[in-house]
Design a protein around this motif. Sequence first.
Motif, short mmCIF file in Angstrom:
data_model
loop_
_atom_site.label_atom_id
_atom_site.label_comp_id
_atom_site.label_asym_id
_atom_site.label_seq_id
_atom_site.Cartn_x
_atom_site.Cartn_y
_atom_site.Cartn_z
N VAL A 8 0.86 -1.18 0.00
CA VAL A 8 0.00 0.00 0.00
C VAL A 8 0.90 1.23 0.00
CG1 VAL A 8 -1.70 1.31 1.33
CG2 VAL A 8 -1.83 -1.19 1.26
N VAL A 9 0.55 2.20 -0.82
CA VAL A 9 1.34 3.43 -0.87
C VAL A 9 0.47 4.60 -0.42
CG1 VAL A 9 0.87 3.84 -3.32
CG2 VAL A 9 2.91 4.79 -2.32
N LEU A 10 1.04 5.48 0.40
CA LEU A 10 0.35 6.70 0.85
C LEU A 10 0.82 7.87 0.00
CD1 LEU A 10 -0.42 5.18 3.56
CD2 LEU A 10 -0.05 7.36 4.67
N LEU A 11 -0.13 8.57 -0.61
CA LEU A 11 0.23 9.68 -1.48
C LEU A 11 -0.59 10.91 -1.13
CD1 LEU A 11 0.24 7.65 -4.81
CD2 LEU A 11 2.26 8.59 -3.71
N GLY A 12 -0.05 12.06 -1.44
CA GLY A 12 -0.75 13.32 -1.17
C GLY A 12 0.27 14.44 -1.02
N GLU A 13 -0.24 15.64 -1.01
CA GLU A 13 0.63 16.81 -0.89
C GLU A 13 1.33 16.81 0.46
OE1 GLU A 13 0.04 21.27 -2.60
OE2 GLU A 13 -1.42 20.56 -1.17
N GLY A 14 2.43 17.56 0.56
CA GLY A 14 3.13 17.69 1.84
C GLY A 14 2.23 18.30 2.91
N CYS A 15 2.42 17.87 4.14
CA CYS A 15 1.71 18.45 5.30
C CYS A 15 0.21 18.13 5.38
CB CYS A 15 1.88 19.96 5.37
SG CYS A 15 3.61 20.45 5.43
N VAL A 16 -0.27 17.14 4.63
CA VAL A 16 -1.69 16.77 4.77
C VAL A 16 -1.90 15.77 5.92
CG1 VAL A 16 -2.29 17.21 2.36
CG2 VAL A 16 -1.53 14.91 3.03
N GLY A 17 -0.79 15.22 6.43
CA GLY A 17 -0.90 14.32 7.59
C GLY A 17 -0.73 12.85 7.26
N LYS A 18 -0.05 12.54 6.16
CA LYS A 18 0.14 11.13 5.78
C LYS A 18 0.90 10.36 6.87
CE LYS A 18 2.24 11.94 1.83
NZ LYS A 18 2.25 13.42 1.85
N THR A 19 2.00 10.95 7.32
CA THR A 19 2.82 10.27 8.34
C THR A 19 2.05 10.12 9.64
OG1 THR A 19 4.84 11.11 7.31
CG2 THR A 19 5.03 10.36 9.58
N SER A 20 1.32 11.17 10.02
CA SER A 20 0.52 11.10 11.25
C SER A 20 -0.52 9.98 11.16
CB SER A 20 -0.20 12.43 11.50
OG SER A 20 0.74 13.45 11.75
N LEU A 21 -1.14 9.83 9.98
CA LEU A 21 -2.14 8.78 9.78
C LEU A 21 -1.53 7.40 9.98
CD1 LEU A 21 -4.23 9.63 6.57
CD2 LEU A 21 -5.08 9.41 8.90
N VAL A 22 -0.40 7.17 9.32
CA VAL A 22 0.17 5.83 9.35
C VAL A 22 0.77 5.51 10.72
CG1 VAL A 22 2.51 6.28 8.44
CG2 VAL A 22 1.35 4.14 7.89
N PHE A 30 0.67 9.94 18.19
CA PHE A 30 0.43 11.18 17.44
C PHE A 30 1.38 12.24 17.94
CE2 PHE A 30 -1.49 15.38 16.85
CZ PHE A 30 -1.70 15.35 15.47
N ASN A 31 2.07 12.87 16.99
CA ASN A 31 2.98 13.95 17.32
C ASN A 31 2.64 15.14 16.43
OD1 ASN A 31 5.05 15.73 17.75
ND2 ASN A 31 6.70 14.34 17.15
N ALA A 32 2.11 16.20 17.04
CA ALA A 32 1.68 17.36 16.27
C ALA A 32 2.86 18.03 15.55
CB ALA A 32 1.01 18.37 17.19
N ASN A 33 4.08 17.72 16.01
CA ASN A 33 5.26 18.37 15.41
C ASN A 33 6.00 17.46 14.43
OD1 ASN A 33 4.86 20.67 17.06
ND2 ASN A 33 5.71 19.52 18.77
N ASN A 34 5.30 16.49 13.86
CA ASN A 34 5.95 15.63 12.87
C ASN A 34 6.58 16.48 11.79
OD1 ASN A 34 5.84 12.96 13.50
ND2 ASN A 34 3.80 12.62 12.67
N SER A 35 7.86 16.25 11.53
CA SER A 35 8.50 17.01 10.44
C SER A 35 8.11 16.37 9.11
CB SER A 35 10.02 16.98 10.60
OG SER A 35 10.45 15.63 10.65
#
Length: 211
Positions: A8-22, A30-35
């Motif tokens: 499965v690949v996660l795609l989308g614009e930067g800063c939409v929260g892909k990393t936070s979701l996964v 959950f880290n609100a300051n995910n780089s």
Amino acid sequence: MANHNFKVVLLGEGCVGKTSLVLRYIENTFNANNSSTVQASFLTKKLNIDGERINLAIWDTAGQEQFHALGPLYYRNSNGAVLVYDITNESSFPKVKSWVKELRKMLGADVNLVIVGNKTDLEKERHVNFEEAENYAKAVGALHFQTSAKLNEGIEDVFLALAKKMLELEEQQQLNKTQSLERQNSQRRNVVVVEDDEITVPQSKSCCGHS
């Protein structure tokens, strides 16, 4: 019990929260300051659906423009894609549409798509119309979910629904393959080889009575 491996690949614009979701899905953190993700990272999750063991390999990709050209390296051979937009960022939704076109072009109609509107905890700041996103998802044969990585809402549903879709498609493909092989074998059994000189053989001596 069968084992099924899906990419499965996660795609989308930067800063939409892909990393936070996964990360919420895999580690329940959950880290609100995910780089911003600067390259692709790879996470795994094991599921059990109706007695079927499913191993998900989830690729979290960077959303920056300079990464876009590298996209095909990461989504090649994917069984499914999660396309994420930020409900508070109007420009993130057209990006999802361009990814859908690209995935369909590169992977064909068989890739299972899920479109996700993230950050529902910021509903008051919504700039992407829910009905528009819902209708678009239906039009391209994708599932559509609204999530909040911050509040842990809707995320399990996204990956469970995608896993079920990938499993159904794999089972259908296996069935089609089996049926195709059976048809080929059946056609082979029905083939009668006729030699040219048999045309002159009298009817009474024909071998039609034998199978």
